[in-house]
Write a protein that holds these residues in place. Structure first.
Motif, mmCIF file in Angstrom:
data_model
loop_
_atom_site.group_PDB
_atom_site.id
_atom_site.type_symbol
_atom_site.label_atom_id
_atom_site.label_comp_id
_atom_site.label_asym_id
_atom_site.label_seq_id
_atom_site.Cartn_x
_atom_site.Cartn_y
_atom_site.Cartn_z
ATOM 1 N N THR A 83 9.194 -6.526 13.095
ATOM 2 C CA THR A 83 10.234 -5.924 12.253
ATOM 3 C C THR A 83 9.575 -5.003 11.233
ATOM 4 O O THR A 83 8.720 -5.435 10.455
ATOM 5 N N LEU A 84 9.982 -3.744 11.237
ATOM 6 C CA LEU A 84 9.344 -2.708 10.420
ATOM 7 C C LEU A 84 9.986 -2.584 9.052
ATOM 8 O O LEU A 84 11.207 -2.615 8.914
ATOM 9 N N SER A 85 9.137 -2.418 8.027
ATOM 10 C CA SER A 85 9.567 -2.009 6.693
ATOM 11 C C SER A 85 8.641 -0.888 6.249
ATOM 12 O O SER A 85 7.422 -0.965 6.467
ATOM 13 N N ALA A 86 9.201 0.154 5.639
ATOM 14 C CA ALA A 86 8.379 1.288 5.208
ATOM 15 C C ALA A 86 8.875 1.808 3.876
ATOM 16 O O ALA A 86 10.083 1.854 3.613
ATOM 17 N N TRP A 111 3.668 -14.080 9.970
ATOM 18 C CA TRP A 111 2.623 -13.134 9.588
ATOM 19 C C TRP A 111 3.237 -11.780 9.235
ATOM 20 O O TRP A 111 4.351 -11.455 9.654
ATOM 21 N N THR A 112 2.505 -11.038 8.421
ATOM 22 C CA THR A 112 2.889 -9.669 8.071
ATOM 23 C C THR A 112 1.634 -8.802 8.078
ATOM 24 O O THR A 112 0.611 -9.177 7.487
ATOM 25 N N VAL A 113 1.703 -7.673 8.746
ATOM 26 C CA VAL A 113 0.598 -6.718 8.811
ATOM 27 C C VAL A 113 0.984 -5.482 8.012
ATOM 28 O O VAL A 113 2.084 -4.932 8.195
ATOM 29 N N ARG A 114 0.063 -5.039 7.129
ATOM 30 C CA ARG A 114 0.334 -3.868 6.282
ATOM 31 C C ARG A 114 -0.765 -2.825 6.468
ATOM 32 O O ARG A 114 -1.926 -3.174 6.691
ATOM 33 N N TRP A 115 -0.374 -1.555 6.357
ATOM 34 C CA TRP A 115 -1.345 -0.472 6.338
ATOM 35 C C TRP A 115 -0.718 0.758 5.708
ATOM 36 O O TRP A 115 0.494 0.795 5.459
ATOM 37 N N THR A 116 -1.563 1.748 5.435
ATOM 38 C CA THR A 116 -1.111 3.007 4.837
ATOM 39 C C THR A 116 -1.184 4.104 5.876
ATOM 40 O O THR A 116 -2.208 4.285 6.539
ATOM 41 N N LEU A 117 -0.083 4.820 6.022
ATOM 42 C CA LEU A 117 -0.027 5.901 6.992
ATOM 43 C C LEU A 117 -0.881 7.079 6.548
ATOM 44 O O LEU A 117 -0.960 7.391 5.349
ATOM 45 N N ALA A 118 -1.515 7.720 7.504
ATOM 46 C CA ALA A 118 -2.239 8.957 7.222
ATOM 47 C C ALA A 118 -1.245 10.093 7.049
ATOM 48 O O ALA A 118 -0.057 9.974 7.376
ATOM 49 N N GLY A 119 -1.720 11.213 6.523
ATOM 50 C CA GLY A 119 -0.861 12.359 6.285
ATOM 51 C C GLY A 119 -0.151 12.821 7.548
ATOM 52 O O GLY A 119 -0.762 12.972 8.601
ATOM 53 N N GLY A 133 7.570 5.134 1.657
ATOM 54 C CA GLY A 133 6.606 6.213 1.557
ATOM 55 C C GLY A 133 5.586 6.105 2.672
ATOM 56 O O GLY A 133 5.927 6.019 3.848
ATOM 57 N N THR A 134 4.321 6.045 2.289
ATOM 58 C CA THR A 134 3.261 5.923 3.290
ATOM 59 C C THR A 134 2.851 4.466 3.534
ATOM 60 O O THR A 134 1.985 4.196 4.358
ATOM 61 N N SER A 135 3.468 3.533 2.808
ATOM 62 C CA SER A 135 3.157 2.116 2.980
ATOM 63 C C SER A 135 4.038 1.519 4.065
ATOM 64 O O SER A 135 5.263 1.648 4.029
ATOM 65 N N VAL A 136 3.423 0.869 5.038
ATOM 66 C CA VAL A 136 4.138 0.306 6.181
ATOM 67 C C VAL A 136 3.791 -1.169 6.303
ATOM 68 O O VAL A 136 2.636 -1.569 6.095
ATOM 69 N N SER A 137 4.774 -1.978 6.645
ATOM 70 C CA SER A 137 4.518 -3.378 6.973
ATOM 71 C C SER A 137 5.343 -3.760 8.183
ATOM 72 O O SER A 137 6.461 -3.274 8.363
ATOM 73 N N VAL A 138 4.768 -4.595 9.013
ATOM 74 C CA VAL A 138 5.472 -5.136 10.179
ATOM 75 C C VAL A 138 5.393 -6.646 10.093
ATOM 76 O O VAL A 138 4.304 -7.225 10.041
ATOM 77 N N ARG A 139 6.560 -7.271 10.084
ATOM 78 C CA ARG A 139 6.666 -8.728 10.016
ATOM 79 C C ARG A 139 6.938 -9.264 11.421
ATOM 80 O O ARG A 139 7.525 -8.583 12.261
ATOM 81 N N ASN A 140 6.506 -10.489 11.668
ATOM 82 C CA ASN A 140 6.730 -11.079 12.982
ATOM 83 C C ASN A 140 8.211 -11.113 13.341
ATOM 84 O O ASN A 140 9.088 -11.173 12.465
ATOM 85 N N ALA A 141 8.494 -11.075 14.623
ATOM 86 C CA ALA A 141 9.849 -11.301 15.108
ATOM 87 C C ALA A 141 10.115 -12.804 15.135
ATOM 88 O O ALA A 141 9.228 -13.620 14.860
ATOM 89 N N THR A 158 8.326 5.604 14.248
ATOM 90 C CA THR A 158 9.686 5.844 14.740
ATOM 91 C C THR A 158 10.262 4.671 15.524
ATOM 92 O O THR A 158 11.471 4.576 15.683
ATOM 93 N N GLN A 159 9.422 3.789 16.039
ATOM 94 C CA GLN A 159 9.917 2.679 16.847
ATOM 95 C C GLN A 159 8.877 1.560 16.844
ATOM 96 O O GLN A 159 7.679 1.815 16.921
ATOM 97 N N VAL A 160 9.344 0.307 16.726
ATOM 98 C CA VAL A 160 8.465 -0.861 16.765
ATOM 99 C C VAL A 160 9.064 -1.882 17.715
ATOM 100 O O VAL A 160 10.285 -2.065 17.758
#
Length: 450
Positions: free
Chosen positions: A405-408, A386-394, A410-418, A399-401
């Protein structure tokens, strides 16, 4: 019996904590007339442990007892010299027992929190030996059986959780520094860092599962449970900071409390505290997140806070202190969690078979940062990845997950399963957590599965 004087007072000593040697200043020793005493033949000792005891010159007829336990590679006398519990005993008149572990765990002697014997009340190993020490102190030094407490660092912090779970009728409260939940380790092979699922960053159980482990340790017990204070540094990588949340989940479930704190504050700069009180106002669980601290607790002043939590400084430990005005100086923007009321964005409708959904809640927040948690839920069919995506607010940056597994960009963030939590059974779920700078928000999450 061998008397050991605190000859290193005023110098620096090496305190072995969780297999690491941390150089800390030796503390001013207690009055010269009092000394650490080794006790042999203290009773049933299946763990083959050594016992040392410190009895201050001035104490009541029936003093309280504090069991203070070292980290891996350490010893009772080492923890006596490298911590503040003995000097506080001079002030407040309680007895301190310093057990020395003898179980080899690949990187020094550690307290046994992994064997089957150590997970059952009366099962044997170190827990039985420690209870024998307590009984000896009660019988030979007049220790008060209604005021017995446990504390420890790293391996000793783990054993603190252990003793409260196994012997809730013996211990009144505990303070665990850099510990793990009870029954976190599967066996001896799971204990050493590097090969441990418990401390390898992949441990994630539900509060009910953690609570059930404690209840199973002493089946049928219906009496009062010991209150617990938990301490962890946000930069701890040997015993990951994420385990603090697992520990909180375990003990709040045992007490039947909400995971939403009843109170949160910053007692001093960099110390963020969450308190979980019952309906009568008694704080049953208290958790401290220490900004930027690694595997090096307790630091100066922390033992005194633990002793106050026990109520051994003359204060009432069960009632939260009055709410005070916010400090005039805000905590640093990288400060670790206190708490804000949880928020969430529940999905609309049921996810289709084979799909996944994700919900968010704010676990903690502070000036300049927050801690979030995301629950990933499978639909009517199993999910394999699975992968969860969202857009960061201003102003937000992650800083830590953990547990992902974090990918970023700009303001687009995704976290993939370990590697260990990608497979979710139908209608099952898993969670990941993160720390972020900025103010918490209620993001819109999307979850995809291959």
């Amino acid at each position: 019996m061998t008397r050991i004087r605190r000859a290193l007072a005023g110098l620096s000593v090496a305190l072995a904590v969780g297999g690491l040697s941390v150089l800390v200043p030796a503390l001013t020793g207690p009055a010269a007339a009092a000394s650490l005493v080794q006790v042999t033949n203290f009773g049933n000792n299946p763990g083959g442990m050594e016992m040392h005891i410190y009895v201050p010159d001035n104490h009541p007829a029936n003093p309280a007892i504090v069991v203070a336990m070292h980290g891996c590679g350490g010893s009772g006398p080492g923890f006596y010299s490298g911590s503040e519990f003995a000097s506080l005993a001079d002030r407040y008149g309680y007895i301190v027992i310093y057990p020395s572990a003898e179980q080899q765990a690949g990187f020094g002697k550690c307290f046994d929190t992994w064997s089957d014997a150590a997970k059952r009340r009366g099962g044997g190993s170190d827990p039985v030996s420690i209870v024998s020490m307590v009984t000896y102190a009660e019988q030979h030094y007049g220790g008060d059986p209604n005021r017995v407490y446990a504390t420890g660092s790293s391996s000793g912090g783990m054993m603190t959780d252990e003793m409260l779970a196994l012997y809730p009728d013996v211990f009144k409260a505990g303070a665990a520094f850099m510990g793990v939940p009870f029954n976190c380790f599967a066996n001896a092979a799971d204990y050493p860092p590097g090969s441990s699922k418990c401390t390898g960053g992949s441990m994630d159980r539900t509060p009910q599962q953690w609570g059930d482990a404690v209840r199973a340790a002493y089946p049928g017990y219906t009496g009062p449970r010991p209150r617990i204070q938990l301490w962890h540094g946000t930069a701890d990588t040997l015993v990951p900071y994420s385990l603090l949340q697992e520990d909180i989940e375990q003990w709040t479930n045992v007490f039947g409390l909400s995971q939403t704190p009843t109170r949160s504050d910053t007692p001093q700069s960099g110390w963020n505290r969450r308190q979980y009180a019952d309906s009568s106002g008694t704080v049953q669980v208290e958790a401290y997140s220490i900004q930027g601290a690694g595997h090096q607790l307790p630091m100066s002043g922390m033992a005194a806070v633990a002793i106050a939590f026990f109520g051994l400084n003359g204060a009432n430990p069960t009632t939260p202190p009055p709410t005070t005005a916010p400090p005039t100086t805000a905590p640093p923007t990288t400060a670790p969690p206190t708490t804000a009321p949880p928020t969430s964005n529940p999905p609309t409708g049921n996810p289709p078979s084979g799909a996944c959904s994700a919900t968010y809640r704010t676990i903690n927040s502070w000036s300049g940062g927050f801690q979030g948690e995301v629950t990933v839920t499978a639909g009517g069919a199993a999910v394999n990845g699975w992968t969860v995506r969202w857009t960061l607010a201003g102003g937000q940056t992650v800083t830590q997950v953990w547990n992902g597994t974090l990918s970023a960009s700009g303001t687009s963030v995704s976290v993939r399963n370990a590697s260990y939590n990608g497979s979710i059974p139908p209608s099952g779920s898993t969670t990941f957590g993160f720390l972020a700078n900025g103010s918490p928000s209620n993001p819109t999450l999307s979850c995809t599965s291959p």
